[in-house]
Design an enzyme around this catalytic site. Sequence first.
Site, PDB file in Angstrom:
ATOM      1  N   ASP A   1      11.843  59.008   5.109  1.00  0.00           N
ATOM      2  CA  ASP A   1      10.413  58.939   4.812  1.00  0.00           C
ATOM      3  C   ASP A   1      10.080  57.521   4.374  1.00  0.00           C
ATOM      4  OD1 ASP A   1       7.852  59.709   4.495  1.00  0.00           O
ATOM      5  OD2 ASP A   1       8.174  60.929   2.709  1.00  0.00           O
TER       6      ASP A   1
ATOM      7  N   CYS B   1      -9.910  56.217 -29.488  1.00  0.00           N
ATOM      8  CA  CYS B   1     -10.508  55.478 -30.598  1.00  0.00           C
ATOM      9  C   CYS B   1     -11.992  55.189 -30.393  1.00  0.00           C
ATOM     10  CB  CYS B   1      -9.744  54.178 -30.832  1.00  0.00           C
ATOM     11  SG  CYS B   1     -10.002  52.979 -29.522  1.00  0.00           S
TER      12      CYS B   1
ATOM     13  N   TYR C   1      17.563  51.465   7.307  1.00  0.00           N
ATOM     14  CA  TYR C   1      18.483  52.388   7.985  1.00  0.00           C
ATOM     15  C   TYR C   1      18.173  52.335   9.474  1.00  0.00           C
ATOM     16  CZ  TYR C   1      20.557  54.419   3.841  1.00  0.00           C
ATOM     17  OH  TYR C   1      21.284  54.595   2.693  1.00  0.00           O
TER      18      TYR C   1
ATOM     19  N   CYS D   1     -12.883  54.791 -24.947  1.00  0.00           N
ATOM     20  CA  CYS D   1     -11.495  55.223 -25.087  1.00  0.00           C
ATOM     21  C   CYS D   1     -11.459  56.618 -25.720  1.00  0.00           C
ATOM     22  CB  CYS D   1     -10.729  54.240 -25.957  1.00  0.00           C
ATOM     23  SG  CYS D   1      -9.071  54.806 -26.380  1.00  0.00           S
TER      24      CYS D   1
ATOM     25  N   LYS E   1      15.460  62.506   8.770  1.00  0.00           N
ATOM     26  CA  LYS E   1      14.180  61.840   9.038  1.00  0.00           C
ATOM     27  C   LYS E   1      13.777  61.105   7.759  1.00  0.00           C
ATOM     28  CE  LYS E   1       9.652  62.397  11.110  1.00  0.00           C
ATOM     29  NZ  LYS E   1       8.946  61.542  10.175  1.00  0.00           N
TER      30      LYS E   1
ATOM     31  N   CYS F   1      -5.872  50.894 -31.751  1.00  0.00           N
ATOM     32  CA  CYS F   1      -6.126  52.233 -31.196  1.00  0.00           C
ATOM     33  C   CYS F   1      -4.903  53.103 -31.525  1.00  0.00           C
ATOM     34  CB  CYS F   1      -6.327  52.105 -29.685  1.00  0.00           C
ATOM     35  SG  CYS F   1      -6.352  53.676 -28.818  1.00  0.00           S
TER      36      CYS F   1
ATOM     37  N   GLU G   1      19.610  63.617  13.134  1.00  0.00           N
ATOM     38  CA  GLU G   1      19.646  62.597  12.082  1.00  0.00           C
ATOM     39  C   GLU G   1      18.654  62.970  10.996  1.00  0.00           C
ATOM     40  OE1 GLU G   1      18.825  58.454  13.443  1.00  0.00           O
ATOM     41  OE2 GLU G   1      19.556  59.348  15.291  1.00  0.00           O
TER      42      GLU G   1
ATOM     43  N   CYS H   1      -8.079  49.846 -22.901  1.00  0.00           N
ATOM     44  CA  CYS H   1      -8.707  49.854 -24.211  1.00  0.00           C
ATOM     45  C   CYS H   1      -8.198  48.619 -24.928  1.00  0.00           C
ATOM     46  CB  CYS H   1      -8.287  51.129 -24.952  1.00  0.00           C
ATOM     47  SG  CYS H   1      -8.630  51.042 -26.708  1.00  0.00           S
TER      48      CYS H   1
ATOM     49  N   LYS I   1      10.559  69.363  10.702  1.00  0.00           N
ATOM     50  CA  LYS I   1      10.150  69.064   9.328  1.00  0.00           C
ATOM     51  C   LYS I   1      10.600  70.169   8.364  1.00  0.00           C
ATOM     52  CE  LYS I   1       7.245  65.802   8.879  1.00  0.00           C
ATOM     53  NZ  LYS I   1       5.959  65.541   9.349  1.00  0.00           N
TER      54      LYS I   1
HETATM   55  S1  IVH Z   1      13.513  57.995  16.171  1.00  0.00           S
HETATM   56  C1  IVH Z   1      10.135  58.085  19.615  1.00  0.00           C
HETATM   57  N1  IVH Z   1      14.854  58.581  14.030  1.00  0.00           N
HETATM   58  O1  IVH Z   1       9.585  59.040  12.184  1.00  0.00           O
HETATM   59  C2  IVH Z   1      10.260  57.884  18.168  1.00  0.00           C
HETATM   60  N2  IVH Z   1      12.535  58.146  13.813  1.00  0.00           N
HETATM   61  O2  IVH Z   1       7.253  60.446  13.514  1.00  0.00           O
HETATM   62  C3  IVH Z   1      11.670  57.615  17.855  1.00  0.00           C
HETATM   63  N3  IVH Z   1      11.724  58.262  11.503  1.00  0.00           N
HETATM   64  O3  IVH Z   1       7.809  56.344  13.478  1.00  0.00           O
HETATM   65  C4  IVH Z   1      11.876  57.557  16.430  1.00  0.00           C
HETATM   66  N4  IVH Z   1      13.652  58.755  10.587  1.00  0.00           N
HETATM   67  O4  IVH Z   1       9.411  55.818  11.609  1.00  0.00           O
HETATM   68  C5  IVH Z   1      13.651  58.268  14.530  1.00  0.00           C
HETATM   69  N5  IVH Z   1      16.193  59.099  12.208  1.00  0.00           N
HETATM   70  C6  IVH Z   1      14.999  58.783  12.708  1.00  0.00           C
HETATM   71  C7  IVH Z   1      13.856  58.643  11.906  1.00  0.00           C
HETATM   72  C8  IVH Z   1      12.636  58.333  12.494  1.00  0.00           C
HETATM   73  C9  IVH Z   1      12.371  58.520  10.373  1.00  0.00           C
HETATM   74  C10 IVH Z   1      10.277  57.979  11.606  1.00  0.00           C
HETATM   75  C11 IVH Z   1       9.946  56.778  12.462  1.00  0.00           C
HETATM   76  C12 IVH Z   1       8.877  57.235  13.416  1.00  0.00           C
HETATM   77  C13 IVH Z   1       8.458  58.527  12.836  1.00  0.00           C
HETATM   78  C14 IVH Z   1       8.037  59.423  13.960  1.00  0.00           C
END
Ligand code: IVH
Length: 673
Positions: free
Chosen positions: A120, A413, A227, A410, A118, A433, A116, A428, A316
Site C-alpha cells: 500500500d 483556557c 519494493y 481554546c 499488494k 493554558c 505477491e 493556543c 483485496k
Molecule cells: S503489479 C498492471 N504488483 O497496485 C499493474 N502492483 O492497483 C501491475 N501494487 O499501481 C502492477 N503491490 O502501485 C503490482 N506486488 C505488486 C503490487 C502492485 C502494489 C500497486 C501498484 C499499482 C496498483 C494497481
Amino acid sequence: MKGIDPAIVRKVEKLRKELRHHDYLYYVLAEPKISDEEYDKLMRELQALEAQYPELITPDSPTHRVGGVPTKEFPTVTHDVPMLSLANAYSEEEIRDFDRRVRSLLPRESIKFTCELKFDGVSLSLRYTEGILTLGATRGDGTQGDDITNNVRTIRTIPLRLEASDSALLDCEVRGEVIMFRKDFEKMNQERERAGEKVFINPRNSAAGTLKLQDSKIVTTRPLKFYAYALRSERKKLKSHYENLQTLKKLGFVVDEHAKLCNTIDDVIEHWKRWEGKRDELPFDIDGIVVKVDSPDQQEKLGAIAKSPRWSLAAKFASRKAETKLREIRLQVGRVGTITPVADLEPVFLGGTTVSRASLYNEDYIRELDIRKGDTVIVERGGDVIPKVTAVIKEKRPRNATPFVFPKKCPECGSQLIRMQDEANYFCDNYECPKQVRERIEHWAYRGAMDIPGLGEAIVDRLVSEKFAKNIADLYDLHKHKAKLCELERWGEKSVQNLLDGIETSKQKPYHRVLYALGIRHVGAGVAQVLADHFSSIDKLKKATQEELEAVYEIGPKIAESIVRFFKNRKHLEIIHRLQNAGIRFESDKKKASGKLAGKTFVLTGALTTFTREQAKEAIELLGGRVASSVSKNVDVLIIGEEAGSKLEKAKKLGIELWDEKKFISMIGKTKA
Ligand code: IVH
C-alpha cells in the site's frame, strides 16, 4: 579522465564501490558491517574528492544519495509501456472468476500464477541504461508521469547502478512500490508533532507527499523504502515472472520475500486468506495480494482491457472500514498549544478493536470532507495507525446538520486561538493554558530534553493539580516545599528527594537542550542545536530579528516567525528570567563546544570572497572548531580560497579533507559574514 592523476580516479572508484557495498548491506540486507562513523568517513572522503574534481562526478555516485539542488517543477515523461491499474476482487468467487476467464482465453495451456503482497504505497518506474539509474518516474495518469529522479536517488533501497553477469539486464525498466514502514512512519510523525509540525495521515500519504517534494535534501531524511515487483528488458526475453523476482533480488533490489508460485487457484486463495490473517505481522501496510499469470508470453497473449491487464488481479482484503455516527467534534490541546479536532464516535468494532474516537486533523480536513455533527461517517484503520474519518455519507445526513465552524477560543483556557498563514492547525498561545502546562512540564522533563527521571505523567499531574507547579520555572522552587511534598499521600521522603535531585542535576544540561526543552513551536532537537550554534546565548537569540534568523541555513520563515513570537511574549521572558536565576544554562559552553565543527581543526588558505580571514575564523570558532595557521597531520580540513598557496599541496599529500568556499558556506550555514 584527462589530466587527473589515475591514482585519484582509482581512489574515487574504490570509495564508490565500498559505499555501494555498505549501502546494500545496511539498507537491503539490514546487516551492516561497519559503524555509522566509518561510513560517514568514507562518504566525506568521496565528497571532498568530488568537490575537488567535479569532472569525476557520475550520476550513480553514492554522494547523490544526500540530495541536491531543489527543483522548481518536475519534467513530464512518457512511459514506454503504460502503467496500468489492476482489476479488484473482494471474494473467493471473484478470484475463481478470474481463473475461469484466464483459462477460457488460453485453452489447453498450463497456467501458473505468482502471488505477491499488494503493497500500500506509491508506484514508481525506474529506468536503467547500461546499468546506471537514469530515470525515476511516477505513474501519473498511467501514460505520463513526473520525472522525480533526484528524489528517487535518495532512496537507499534503490541501486544507483546494477551489477549483472548478463549484460542484457543492464538496460531495463524496474517497477515497484515506494512505501514507509509503520514504525518509521510513527517515529517520524512523533518527531513532527514534537516540533509542532503537521503530521501525516498514513504511511502511503507520507510516501506520496515525500516523493513530490521539491527539495531532495528533505527526501533523504524520510524513511522511504522501495519494493520491486516488475522487470522488463528490451534486450532479453524473460520467461517467468517468479524468476524475475529472483533476478531482481540478485540485481540488488528488495522484493516480496513471501511471493509464491501457485499451480492452482486453490493455492492462490489459500495464500490470499493466509495473508489476510497475517497482515499485521508485516512491518508495512498491505491491502491485498496481487495475482499474476506467471508466463510473460501468456501475459502478452491475454493483453489488457481498458486500463487493466487481463493477466493480473488485485485480490483485496476485507477493508478495515466501518460506518458509524459522529456524535461530536471536540478540540484537543497539545504540548505546544496545537489544537487537533477529534471525532467523538458511536463505538464501532473495527479490525479487532472498538473505536470511539478518530482524528480529524485540522480545519481544512473537516471543511474538505464537509464533516458535520450528527453525520454518518466512514472510519478507517490501517495496521496500528490511529483511526481516521475518511468519508461522510451525505444521504444519511440529518436535515438540521449545519457546517462545522471551528471554535475561535481554546477549550481549556478560553484564550483566542491563532492560525498562522500557511499552517494547518490553530494553536493556543497561552503558555499557562492548564492543559499545556502539564504537557510542557512533561516535555521539559523528557529524556531527550532536560532528562529529569521521576517526573513522569502521573507526578506532573499531581504537581499541577496540587498547585505546586504552574510552569517549568516552578520546578526549581519545589525544594522550598519539600516538607509539604513529603506529606502528600503515597509520596515518601525518598521519592521526593530523588525528584529534587533530578531537578537539581538538570541544571547541568547544555544550552541547546534547554532551548529544545522550552517547547517553542517548530523548534525540535535539531533546530535547537542549530540555534545554539549560531546564537551563543539566550540574550542573543532573544534579540534576533526575523531576517537574522532566516539568514541561518536551516531556519525557514515559519521557524523564525515562531521564535520571534515566542520571545515577544512577556510571560515567556519572565519564566526564562526565573530559570536563569535558578542556574539553568542559557549560554553555549565555549570551552567544550558542542557545535557541529566541534573537535575539528581548520586551516585557511587563499582569499575567500564572502568572508575576511577574521570573519571565517570567528564563524568556525562559534561552531566549536579550532583554526590553526599551518598544515600538519593534526589538521582535519583545509578551506581553499582563491589563489591557494603551498598549503594546498601539503594538505593533498597528507590526505587532509578539502573544502572550497561553497562547501564551507554550506557547512557553516551562513551566506554572509
Ligand atoms: S503489479 C498492471 N504488483 O497496485 C499493474 N502492483 O492497483 C501491475 N501494487 O499501481 C502492477 N503491490 O502501485 C503490482 N506486488 C505488486 C503490487 C502492485 C502494489 C500497486 C501498484 C499499482 C496498483 C494497481
